[in-house]
Design an enzyme around this catalytic site. Sequence first.
Site, PDB file in Angstrom:
ATOM      1  N   LYS A  72       0.874  -1.175   0.000  1.00  0.00           N
ATOM      2  CA  LYS A  72       0.000   0.000   0.000  1.00  0.00           C
ATOM      3  C   LYS A  72       0.913   1.227   0.000  1.00  0.00           C
ATOM      4  O   LYS A  72       1.932   1.244   0.699  1.00  0.00           O
ATOM      5  CB  LYS A  72      -0.847  -0.041   1.275  1.00  0.00           C
ATOM      6  CG  LYS A  72      -1.846   1.078   1.422  1.00  0.00           C
ATOM      7  CD  LYS A  72      -2.674   0.860   2.700  1.00  0.00           C
ATOM      8  CE  LYS A  72      -3.795   1.882   2.794  1.00  0.00           C
ATOM      9  NZ  LYS A  72      -4.649   1.649   3.971  1.00  0.00           N
ATOM     10  N   SER A 147      -9.339   1.497   3.106  1.00  0.00           N
ATOM     11  CA  SER A 147      -8.564   2.285   2.179  1.00  0.00           C
ATOM     12  C   SER A 147      -7.511   1.494   1.401  1.00  0.00           C
ATOM     13  O   SER A 147      -6.963   2.017   0.422  1.00  0.00           O
ATOM     14  CB  SER A 147      -7.880   3.428   2.937  1.00  0.00           C
ATOM     15  OG  SER A 147      -7.016   2.943   3.928  1.00  0.00           O
ATOM     16  N   SER A 171      -9.354  -0.795   7.167  1.00  0.00           N
ATOM     17  CA  SER A 171      -8.791  -0.649   5.818  1.00  0.00           C
ATOM     18  C   SER A 171      -8.120  -1.868   5.203  1.00  0.00           C
ATOM     19  O   SER A 171      -7.890  -1.888   4.001  1.00  0.00           O
ATOM     20  CB  SER A 171      -7.787   0.495   5.805  1.00  0.00           C
ATOM     21  OG  SER A 171      -8.504   1.691   5.688  1.00  0.00           O
TER      22      SER A 171
HETATM   23  N1  GLN Z   1     -12.809   3.742   6.626  1.00  0.00           N
HETATM   24  C1  GLN Z   1     -12.047   4.083   7.778  1.00  0.00           C
HETATM   25  C2  GLN Z   1     -11.672   5.537   7.734  1.00  0.00           C
HETATM   26  O1  GLN Z   1     -11.860   6.138   6.753  1.00  0.00           O
HETATM   27  C3  GLN Z   1     -10.850   3.177   7.927  1.00  0.00           C
HETATM   28  C4  GLN Z   1      -9.618   3.667   7.294  1.00  0.00           C
HETATM   29  C5  GLN Z   1      -8.391   2.858   7.639  1.00  0.00           C
HETATM   30  O2  GLN Z   1      -8.464   1.825   8.302  1.00  0.00           O
HETATM   31  N2  GLN Z   1      -7.244   3.389   7.245  1.00  0.00           N
HETATM   32  O3  GLN Z   1     -11.215   6.091   8.673  1.00  0.00           O
END
Ligand code: GLN
Length: 454
Positions: A72, A147, A171
């Site tokens: 990532k 994400s 994410s």
């Molecule tokens: N959807 C969550 C957020 O936007 C999780 C994001 C993540 O785990 N980086 O905060």
Amino acid sequence: MLLDLSIAQIAAKYRSHEISPVDVVKECLENIEKYNSTLNAFITIRDKQELLKEAQNIKFETPLSGIPYVLKDVYVTKGLRTTAASKVLENYIPDYNATVVDKLKNAGAILIGKTNMDAWGHGASSENTDFGPVKNPWDQSRVAGGSSGGAAAAISSRMAMFAIGEDTGGSIRNPAGWCGISGLKVTYGRVSRYGAIAYASSLDTVGPMAKSSQDLAIILEQIAGIDPYDATSSPVEIPKYSKNLDIDFNKIKVGIPFELNLQINDVIAKFKELGARIVDVSLPMLKQAVSVYYLLAPSETSSNLGRYDGIRYGHGRQNFTQETMRRIMIGTYALSAGYYDAYYKKAQQARTKIIEDYNKAFEKCDVIIIPISPYIAPKFGELISDPVKNMLADLYTCTTNIAGIPSLALPCGFEEGMPVGFQIQGPMFSEEMLLQAGYAYQQATTWHHEKPTL
Ligand code: GLN
């Protein structure tokens, strides 16, 4: 296709000289060539010649030697652009490696490239990116999740054998679920965060994404452990995750939270069949978790993103997306002198209550099973145009980050032709048990072998 095999199967073929890392890397590059222009899983792909040369010179020392993977784009890589999917870091070339990158390099894994994501980790759909949205390999009118969406799309479409994702509130697990792969959110401290671009430092975790529990176990063994560069990394001993996958399921008590309003009956039935005992548990704070998370995470990110002031790193804050601005504003508000007690402090108190909920639940059971997401992968625009629906994507995932505990996400079927997944959650440092339970489940089911037709 070689990329359909497990990491252990590929490693065995290397040992018997049936194939070499060049063959596997070539197959990754072919699939990238075929599918990436549609899926948009990558932000940066390493030079082909350089990759083939690296693949030719692998020393076979670990189970990951010669295994191609993707990162990532939130992990810094020496000499290789690292953007966190934001224009702010468009031209940022780090001069050091994240610990996880060095560990994988030492293990002989081959880094293919850096994957697309929601900028800074802010999102659940990989639409909040300055590099174009990631498409779901199962249906290109739908999002890949976020994400770590590019990572999930890349593994599901066989562009690499595994990925390193990042999970602050879901994410790793959300895109794993929506793309039909497996992913592990580790205990806070299990894997060093050094060199991970910070979203919310008390919630961020570094973890593997791959096709199966067995693959995840092999990867975790290589990346776990204490790191002098991360004061929050833990000295807890690293079990031989991949050697200890077999368990006696009769000893496992599985808790089902009765606050759930989504059914995972097939999974529960399969666990029963495997010998597990099922008990009811309660997580009363589940209802408040999204509110708590969306005070804590924005508060921390508003502070972490303060460093992108336009002086130290390329472009400044005028390049943040609307989603990121929303989080900075909520966080700044929650931390401001007049509202700190009402919001940030309250959220911290609620955090303690969520930890207590889990502690109580784990007195009655060894692991909890719970869905990953309240819905299947949405169509493009559905989440980005509806901030509340976007936040609700984290309903079942964000509690584990708040509590610091691990959670394993696995595929468990299809709905409307789209993959559906579930989580196995356990107490701090119970990764070994989660991977064992996941391995047993995947021995008894075939969902993790399904792949999209592209
Ligand atoms: N959807 C969550 C957020 O936007 C999780 C994001 C993540 O785990 N980086 O905060």
